[in-house]
Design a protein around this motif. Structure first.
Motif, PDB file in Angstrom:
ATOM      1  N   THR A  95       0.805  -1.226   0.000  1.00  0.00           N
ATOM      2  CA  THR A  95       0.000   0.000   0.000  1.00  0.00           C
ATOM      3  C   THR A  95       0.835   1.271   0.000  1.00  0.00           C
ATOM      4  OG1 THR A  95      -1.827  -1.127   1.137  1.00  0.00           O
ATOM      5  CG2 THR A  95      -1.782   1.283   1.217  1.00  0.00           C
ATOM      6  N   THR A  96       1.686   1.441   1.001  1.00  0.00           N
ATOM      7  CA  THR A  96       2.429   2.692   1.140  1.00  0.00           C
ATOM      8  C   THR A  96       3.372   2.921  -0.033  1.00  0.00           C
ATOM      9  OG1 THR A  96       2.327   2.447   3.548  1.00  0.00           O
ATOM     10  CG2 THR A  96       3.902   4.051   2.668  1.00  0.00           C
ATOM     11  N   ALA A  97       4.154   1.915  -0.382  1.00  0.00           N
ATOM     12  CA  ALA A  97       5.127   2.061  -1.467  1.00  0.00           C
ATOM     13  C   ALA A  97       4.436   2.281  -2.808  1.00  0.00           C
ATOM     14  CB  ALA A  97       6.019   0.820  -1.535  1.00  0.00           C
ATOM     15  N   LEU A  98       3.410   1.488  -3.098  1.00  0.00           N
ATOM     16  CA  LEU A  98       2.758   1.592  -4.405  1.00  0.00           C
ATOM     17  C   LEU A  98       1.960   2.886  -4.529  1.00  0.00           C
ATOM     18  CD1 LEU A  98       2.855  -0.062  -6.913  1.00  0.00           C
ATOM     19  CD2 LEU A  98       0.846  -1.342  -6.155  1.00  0.00           C
ATOM     20  N   ASP A  99       1.408   3.371  -3.422  1.00  0.00           N
ATOM     21  CA  ASP A  99       0.736   4.679  -3.450  1.00  0.00           C
ATOM     22  C   ASP A  99       1.711   5.767  -3.902  1.00  0.00           C
ATOM     23  OD1 ASP A  99      -1.725   3.759  -2.717  1.00  0.00           O
ATOM     24  OD2 ASP A  99      -1.625   4.437  -0.637  1.00  0.00           O
ATOM     25  N   GLN A 100       2.911   5.746  -3.345  1.00  0.00           N
ATOM     26  CA  GLN A 100       3.900   6.762  -3.688  1.00  0.00           C
ATOM     27  C   GLN A 100       4.392   6.602  -5.132  1.00  0.00           C
ATOM     28  OE1 GLN A 100       7.066   7.012  -0.793  1.00  0.00           O
ATOM     29  NE2 GLN A 100       5.660   6.982   0.941  1.00  0.00           N
ATOM     30  N   ILE A 101       4.544   5.353  -5.574  1.00  0.00           N
ATOM     31  CA  ILE A 101       4.980   5.110  -6.953  1.00  0.00           C
ATOM     32  C   ILE A 101       3.926   5.607  -7.931  1.00  0.00           C
ATOM     33  CG2 ILE A 101       5.482   3.303  -8.642  1.00  0.00           C
ATOM     34  CD1 ILE A 101       6.752   1.691  -6.370  1.00  0.00           C
ATOM     35  N   ALA A 102       2.669   5.336  -7.635  1.00  0.00           N
ATOM     36  CA  ALA A 102       1.584   5.778  -8.510  1.00  0.00           C
ATOM     37  C   ALA A 102       1.498   7.302  -8.551  1.00  0.00           C
ATOM     38  CB  ALA A 102       0.258   5.190  -8.040  1.00  0.00           C
ATOM     39  N   GLN A 103       1.712   7.946  -7.418  1.00  0.00           N
ATOM     40  CA  GLN A 103       1.690   9.408  -7.383  1.00  0.00           C
ATOM     41  C   GLN A 103       2.811   9.991  -8.238  1.00  0.00           C
ATOM     42  OE1 GLN A 103       1.834  10.459  -3.231  1.00  0.00           O
ATOM     43  NE2 GLN A 103      -0.182   9.584  -2.794  1.00  0.00           N
ATOM     44  N   THR A 112      -4.080   8.352 -15.039  1.00  0.00           N
ATOM     45  CA  THR A 112      -4.699   7.858 -13.810  1.00  0.00           C
ATOM     46  C   THR A 112      -4.313   6.413 -13.535  1.00  0.00           C
ATOM     47  OG1 THR A 112      -6.587   9.317 -14.140  1.00  0.00           O
ATOM     48  CG2 THR A 112      -6.886   7.470 -12.636  1.00  0.00           C
ATOM     49  N   VAL A 113      -3.935   6.151 -12.287  1.00  0.00           N
ATOM     50  CA  VAL A 113      -3.671   4.790 -11.827  1.00  0.00           C
ATOM     51  C   VAL A 113      -4.603   4.511 -10.653  1.00  0.00           C
ATOM     52  CG1 VAL A 113      -1.986   3.202 -10.840  1.00  0.00           C
ATOM     53  CG2 VAL A 113      -1.262   4.886 -12.546  1.00  0.00           C
ATOM     54  N   ILE A 114      -5.394   3.471 -10.790  1.00  0.00           N
ATOM     55  CA  ILE A 114      -6.320   3.068  -9.727  1.00  0.00           C
ATOM     56  C   ILE A 114      -5.724   1.864  -9.023  1.00  0.00           C
ATOM     57  CG2 ILE A 114      -8.665   2.308  -9.196  1.00  0.00           C
ATOM     58  CD1 ILE A 114      -9.519   3.596 -11.848  1.00  0.00           C
ATOM     59  N   LEU A 115      -5.601   1.959  -7.703  1.00  0.00           N
ATOM     60  CA  LEU A 115      -4.969   0.905  -6.910  1.00  0.00           C
ATOM     61  C   LEU A 115      -6.007   0.227  -6.029  1.00  0.00           C
ATOM     62  CD1 LEU A 115      -1.874   3.030  -5.857  1.00  0.00           C
ATOM     63  CD2 LEU A 115      -1.919   1.268  -7.625  1.00  0.00           C
ATOM     64  N   SER A 116      -6.031  -1.088  -6.079  1.00  0.00           N
ATOM     65  CA  SER A 116      -6.954  -1.873  -5.258  1.00  0.00           C
ATOM     66  C   SER A 116      -6.134  -2.843  -4.421  1.00  0.00           C
ATOM     67  CB  SER A 116      -7.938  -2.637  -6.145  1.00  0.00           C
ATOM     68  OG  SER A 116      -8.812  -3.433  -5.362  1.00  0.00           O
ATOM     69  N   TYR A 117      -6.237  -2.730  -3.084  1.00  0.00           N
ATOM     70  CA  TYR A 117      -5.424  -3.543  -2.183  1.00  0.00           C
ATOM     71  C   TYR A 117      -6.288  -4.551  -1.424  1.00  0.00           C
ATOM     72  CZ  TYR A 117      -2.042   0.242  -2.881  1.00  0.00           C
ATOM     73  OH  TYR A 117      -1.194   1.176  -3.431  1.00  0.00           O
ATOM     74  N   ALA A 118      -5.730  -5.733  -1.250  1.00  0.00           N
ATOM     75  CA  ALA A 118      -6.370  -6.783  -0.454  1.00  0.00           C
ATOM     76  C   ALA A 118      -5.333  -7.888  -0.276  1.00  0.00           C
ATOM     77  CB  ALA A 118      -7.626  -7.309  -1.142  1.00  0.00           C
ATOM     78  N   GLN A 289       2.913   0.998 -19.884  1.00  0.00           N
ATOM     79  CA  GLN A 289       3.789   2.109 -19.508  1.00  0.00           C
ATOM     80  C   GLN A 289       3.968   2.174 -17.991  1.00  0.00           C
ATOM     81  OE1 GLN A 289       2.746   5.817 -21.403  1.00  0.00           O
ATOM     82  NE2 GLN A 289       1.969   4.780 -23.220  1.00  0.00           N
ATOM     83  N   PHE A 290       2.887   1.989 -17.250  1.00  0.00           N
ATOM     84  CA  PHE A 290       3.026   1.999 -15.792  1.00  0.00           C
ATOM     85  C   PHE A 290       3.782   0.761 -15.321  1.00  0.00           C
ATOM     86  CE2 PHE A 290       1.357   1.043 -11.473  1.00  0.00           C
ATOM     87  CZ  PHE A 290       1.894   2.149 -10.828  1.00  0.00           C
ATOM     88  N   PHE A 291       3.568  -0.362 -15.979  1.00  0.00           N
ATOM     89  CA  PHE A 291       4.281  -1.585 -15.624  1.00  0.00           C
ATOM     90  C   PHE A 291       5.783  -1.382 -15.781  1.00  0.00           C
ATOM     91  CE2 PHE A 291       5.724  -5.994 -16.365  1.00  0.00           C
ATOM     92  CZ  PHE A 291       5.162  -6.601 -15.252  1.00  0.00           C
ATOM     93  N   ASP A 292       6.199  -0.709 -16.845  1.00  0.00           N
ATOM     94  CA  ASP A 292       7.619  -0.401 -17.038  1.00  0.00           C
ATOM     95  C   ASP A 292       8.116   0.561 -15.964  1.00  0.00           C
ATOM     96  OD1 ASP A 292       7.720  -2.014 -19.260  1.00  0.00           O
ATOM     97  OD2 ASP A 292       7.414  -0.376 -20.687  1.00  0.00           O
ATOM     98  N   PHE A 293       7.252   1.488 -15.548  1.00  0.00           N
ATOM     99  CA  PHE A 293       7.645   2.466 -14.532  1.00  0.00           C
ATOM    100  C   PHE A 293       7.940   1.783 -13.192  1.00  0.00           C
ATOM    101  CE2 PHE A 293       6.834   5.752 -11.316  1.00  0.00           C
ATOM    102  CZ  PHE A 293       7.625   6.785 -11.793  1.00  0.00           C
ATOM    103  N   HIS A 300      12.311   2.245  -7.726  1.00  0.00           N
ATOM    104  CA  HIS A 300      13.276   1.518  -6.904  1.00  0.00           C
ATOM    105  C   HIS A 300      13.647   2.308  -5.650  1.00  0.00           C
ATOM    106  CE1 HIS A 300      14.782  -1.058 -10.546  1.00  0.00           C
ATOM    107  NE2 HIS A 300      13.564  -1.359 -10.146  1.00  0.00           N
ATOM    108  N   ARG A 301      13.792   3.614  -5.788  1.00  0.00           N
ATOM    109  CA  ARG A 301      14.122   4.453  -4.625  1.00  0.00           C
ATOM    110  C   ARG A 301      13.005   4.388  -3.585  1.00  0.00           C
ATOM    111  NH1 ARG A 301      12.140   9.033  -3.536  1.00  0.00           N
ATOM    112  NH2 ARG A 301      11.395   9.368  -5.676  1.00  0.00           N
ATOM    113  N   ILE A 302      11.775   4.487  -4.036  1.00  0.00           N
ATOM    114  CA  ILE A 302      10.627   4.433  -3.117  1.00  0.00           C
ATOM    115  C   ILE A 302      10.546   3.073  -2.433  1.00  0.00           C
ATOM    116  CG2 ILE A 302       8.107   4.462  -3.004  1.00  0.00           C
ATOM    117  CD1 ILE A 302       8.180   6.524  -5.298  1.00  0.00           C
ATOM    118  N   LEU A 303      10.745   2.018  -3.194  1.00  0.00           N
ATOM    119  CA  LEU A 303      10.692   0.667  -2.630  1.00  0.00           C
ATOM    120  C   LEU A 303      11.751   0.475  -1.549  1.00  0.00           C
ATOM    121  CD1 LEU A 303      10.139  -1.270  -5.967  1.00  0.00           C
ATOM    122  CD2 LEU A 303       8.505  -1.145  -4.067  1.00  0.00           C
TER     123      LEU A 303
END
Length: 322
Positions: A95-103, A112-118, A289-293, A300-303
């Motif tokens: 959640t935290t890492a992917l939220d920042q990557i998407a931003q 737009t990137v929509i994130l669904s966590y579970a 494109q987002f998959f490549d990002f 990588h820095r955020i992770l």
């Protein structure tokens, strides 16, 4: 392009209103036909069976009309939006890492990137049932393999992404350290329970159970555990002090300001914690494109900041061929 889209919307609106007028006219004729079948108004109320049938049919027509108009209204925008938007299914621990990557991605591309966590298991099952996600990030290979077996994953895009570790955390000031032995765990837990993710299907719980078994602690602690449907839910129990301690990922401990690490779980006590990522077979054009990002320096820095380790290619090949 712009005029074509506007004309398309106008034409669609005219079609919607024409359809609405036809449907409403049909409803009115139906009402008249029903009412003409009786001689007096009070017969409708007295004849309960007829009244019930009348109301049921009318309700079905109204509901069907509503959904028809709603779908027609959205139709001119749906195809364009599907090409632009990216829907990501990811394990809750991301959640935290992917939220920042998407931003960061949205700031650079304005897409737009929509994130669904579970839990990884819940997301894999949703994909198998036909959920329209573009990218899937699992907390272990088991549920990614399940999604592949269900023929919903583009296997050519599958690759290990990051690794993680387990830690024991607490939000209580009086618990600063827990030794990995029976007496220390039982003292910290007291009359309460230790929070872990459900080991029957949630990866974090599966790793935690494996570790406790290898540390010869599972039989002692099995009746002192509180299961949660995701690792973030287990973390929340500890954050609210509903559980004195809990086993979560290192990344979860870093993401939380309410807990502190009281013990590191040895990596040798459980299988490597690998998070694979992949695109689905129905992924949108923008998803690539987002998959490549996700493999960019910014990602990588955020992770790394969030406690994840990048998986080396040699380890990747080794783990995926197990």
């Amino acid at each position: 392009m712009g005029n074509g889209q506007v004309n398309g919307v106008v034409a669609t609106e005219e079609f919607i209103w024409l359809s609405a007028r036809i449907i409403i006219r049909h409803i009115n004729k139906g009402l008249i036909r029903y009412l003409c079948r009786i001689d007096r108004w009070y017969d409708v109320l007295l004849n309960r069976a007829f009244y019930r049938e009348f109301m049921q049919r009318t309700f079905r027509v109204i509901v069907s009309t509503f959904f028809l108009l709603f779908s027609l209204l959205l139709s001119p925008f749906s195809h364009a939006n599907e090409r632009e938007r990216v829907l990501v299914f990811a394990a809750s621990s991301m959640t935290t890492a992917l939220d920042q990557i998407a931003q960061a991605y949205q700031k650079q591309t304005e897409r737009t990137v929509i994130l669904s966590y579970a839990s990884s298991s819940a997301l894999a099952r949703q994909l198998a049932y036909g959920a329209p996600a573009d990218i899937y990030v699992s907390a272990n290979e088991k549920w990614m393999d399940y999604a592949v077996d269900q023929a919903v994953i583009n296997a050519n895009t599958l690759s290990p992404w990051v690794s993680n570790a387990l830690v024991v955390v607490s939000a209580r000031d009086d618990i600063s350290q827990v030794n990995l032995d029976e007496a220390s765990f039982l003292h910290a837990i007291g009359n309460a329970r230790m929070a872990i993710a459900d080991p029957t299907h949630v990866p974090a719980g599966i790793y935690a159970k494996e570790s406790l078994e290898n540390l010869q602690l599972w039989s002692v602690l099995a009746n002192k555990l509180a299961y949660s449907n995701s690792v973030r839910a287990a973390l929340a129990l500890v954050e609210r002090k509903e559980a004195p301690i809990g086993i979560v990922y290192r990344s979860d401990a870093i993401a939380s300001k309410a807990v502190h690490v009281v013990a590191d779980v040895p990596d040798t006590s459980h299988a490597p914690i690998i998070f694979p990522k992949a695109m689905t077979k129905d992924a949108s054009e923008a998803a690539a494109q987002f998959f490549d990002f996700l493999s960019s320096d910014d990602a990588h820095r955020i992770l790394a900041e969030q406690g994840f380790n990048l998986v080396s290619s040699s380890l990747s090949d080794q783990e995926l061929t197990k």
